[in-house]
Design a protein around this motif. Structure first.
Motif, PDB file in Angstrom:
ATOM      1  N   ASP A 103       0.836  -1.206   0.000  1.00 50.73           N
ATOM      2  CA  ASP A 103       0.000   0.000   0.000  1.00 50.73           C
ATOM      3  C   ASP A 103       0.868   1.252   0.000  1.00 50.73           C
ATOM      4  OD1 ASP A 103      -2.886  -1.123   0.475  1.00 50.73           O
ATOM      5  OD2 ASP A 103      -1.579  -2.208   1.856  1.00 50.73           O
ATOM      6  N   GLY A 104       0.643   2.109  -0.967  1.00 46.86           N
ATOM      7  CA  GLY A 104       1.447   3.315  -1.129  1.00 46.86           C
ATOM      8  C   GLY A 104       2.686   3.097  -1.972  1.00 46.86           C
ATOM      9  N   THR A 105       2.957   1.839  -2.331  1.00 46.32           N
ATOM     10  CA  THR A 105       4.131   1.504  -3.144  1.00 46.32           C
ATOM     11  C   THR A 105       3.710   0.854  -4.455  1.00 46.32           C
ATOM     12  OG1 THR A 105       5.542   1.250  -1.194  1.00 46.32           O
ATOM     13  CG2 THR A 105       6.270   0.150  -3.214  1.00 46.32           C
ATOM     14  N   GLY A 110     -10.957  -2.261   0.384  1.00 53.51           N
ATOM     15  CA  GLY A 110     -11.516  -1.747  -0.853  1.00 53.51           C
ATOM     16  C   GLY A 110     -10.530  -1.675  -2.005  1.00 53.51           C
ATOM     17  N   VAL A 111      -9.308  -2.167  -1.797  1.00 46.09           N
ATOM     18  CA  VAL A 111      -8.256  -2.112  -2.814  1.00 46.09           C
ATOM     19  C   VAL A 111      -8.395  -3.293  -3.769  1.00 46.09           C
ATOM     20  CG1 VAL A 111      -5.761  -2.206  -3.182  1.00 46.09           C
ATOM     21  CG2 VAL A 111      -6.692  -0.883  -1.280  1.00 46.09           C
ATOM     22  N   VAL A 112      -8.142  -3.031  -5.048  1.00 45.54           N
ATOM     23  CA  VAL A 112      -8.206  -4.077  -6.069  1.00 45.54           C
ATOM     24  C   VAL A 112      -6.890  -4.111  -6.835  1.00 45.54           C
ATOM     25  CG1 VAL A 112      -9.360  -4.842  -8.177  1.00 45.54           C
ATOM     26  CG2 VAL A 112     -10.705  -3.823  -6.328  1.00 45.54           C
ATOM     27  N   VAL A 113      -6.365  -5.313  -7.070  1.00 44.39           N
ATOM     28  CA  VAL A 113      -5.152  -5.487  -7.864  1.00 44.39           C
ATOM     29  C   VAL A 113      -5.546  -5.741  -9.311  1.00 44.39           C
ATOM     30  CG1 VAL A 113      -3.173  -6.999  -8.294  1.00 44.39           C
ATOM     31  CG2 VAL A 113      -3.755  -6.331  -5.961  1.00 44.39           C
ATOM     32  N   LEU A 153      -5.736 -10.545  -2.008  1.00 41.71           N
ATOM     33  CA  LEU A 153      -5.551  -9.381  -2.872  1.00 41.71           C
ATOM     34  C   LEU A 153      -4.944  -9.764  -4.221  1.00 41.71           C
ATOM     35  CD1 LEU A 153      -5.881  -6.279  -2.729  1.00 41.71           C
ATOM     36  CD2 LEU A 153      -3.552  -6.162  -1.848  1.00 41.71           C
ATOM     37  N   PHE A 154      -3.954 -10.660  -4.197  1.00 40.26           N
ATOM     38  CA  PHE A 154      -3.202 -10.967  -5.418  1.00 40.26           C
ATOM     39  C   PHE A 154      -3.624 -12.290  -6.080  1.00 40.26           C
ATOM     40  CE2 PHE A 154      -0.487  -7.894  -3.329  1.00 40.26           C
ATOM     41  CZ  PHE A 154      -0.046  -7.121  -4.384  1.00 40.26           C
TER      42      PHE A 154
END
Length: 265
Positions: A21-23, A33-36, A69-70
């Motif tokens: 996150d942030g990188t 809520g993050v999507v790869v 996530l991945f």
């Protein structure tokens, strides 16, 4: 012109350690809520092959969260800042347990802060995170609350103030220690490490890779004190650099002015 300290030699073999996150991904007020995207998944899979497996994600997320996530990609990883460590992608993700005192604090935080907009409380076993998002409001109050709770937590717990919130971490939650454990095992052993991160918990890893003749790269926030000696502007710049056909093309890195390191976390 490339920095002479960075100039690769014919014998250089690299090991790559990446914050998430942030990188690799932009910060989100709610980590769930993050999507790869497929492009990032393919980029990491290609780098993992190129480096013969000497690539690991080291994140404040749990291993289970990283895998979700991945998916379907499974990589070597250090979850919860290295508390959860997977040295081989074939190993299962074993979750670390939440101490009872931290569970009590999490319930208190939920009662006091759960109604506030932009506040997300994330319980990650032995780690408690209170996220305020990229534009934090009330961060000072949240930090005071976290610090006031330390006497009631197991010995060694500390508060780490990050760019988008605070986290309560046990003593063994150090990204640099995770780097050292990876570097002592194949396929990392004997290689030169690169660590890329953007936040306070990454500082310990920056210091660790310096001791291993490695490359430290801070993402964003050029005004923030850091131990990292090199910089990339943002997530897009990280992904472009990692995706360069000549990776690691070191003369594309920006040399930072040496500054006082942020408090290691």
């Amino acid at each position: 012109m490339a920095d002479s300290a960075l100039a690769p030699t014919a014998g250089d073999r690299w090991a790559l350690f990446l914050d998430i996150d942030g990188t690799l991904l932009e910060h989100h007020k709610d980590p769930t809520g993050v999507v790869v995207d497929d492009e990032l998944r393919d980029l990491l899979a290609n780098l993992d092959r190129q480096l013969d497996g000497a690539l690991a994600l080291i994140s404040g997320r749990s291993l289970a969260s990283i895998d979700t996530l991945f998916q379907p990609l499974r990589l070597r990883a250090g979850g919860l800042f290295g508390i959860e460590l997977r040295l081989s992608p074939d190993e299962p993700a074993v979750a670390a347990e939440e101490p009872p005192a931290l569970a009590t604090l999490a319930e208190r935080a939920q009662a006091e802060l759960g109604h506030a907009p932009n506040i997300v409380i994330e319980r990650k076993g032995p780690v408690l995170a209170i996220h305020t998002g990229p534009h934090p409001d009330g961060l000072e109050h949240i930090t005071r609350l976290a610090k006031s709770a330390l006497p009631g937590l197991p010995a060694g717990y500390r508060v780490v103030e990050g760019n988008v919130g605070v986290e309560l971490l046990p003593a063994q939650a150090l990204k640099g220690d995770a780097v050292h454990r990876f570097m002592a095992t194949p396929p990392f052993q004997g290689r030169r490490p690169i660590f890329i991160g953007d936040d306070v918990p990454d500082e310990h890893a920056f210091e660790s890779v310096h001791g291993l003749d490695g490359i430290s790269i801070k993402v964003g926030r050029p005004e923030q004190a850091t131990a990292a000696l090199h910089a990339l502007a943002d997530v897009a710049a990280v992904r472009a650099w990692l995706g360069d056909p000549q990776f690691p093309l070191l003369d594309k890195l920006v040399r930072r002015e040496v500054t006082a390191a942020a408090q290691a976390g």
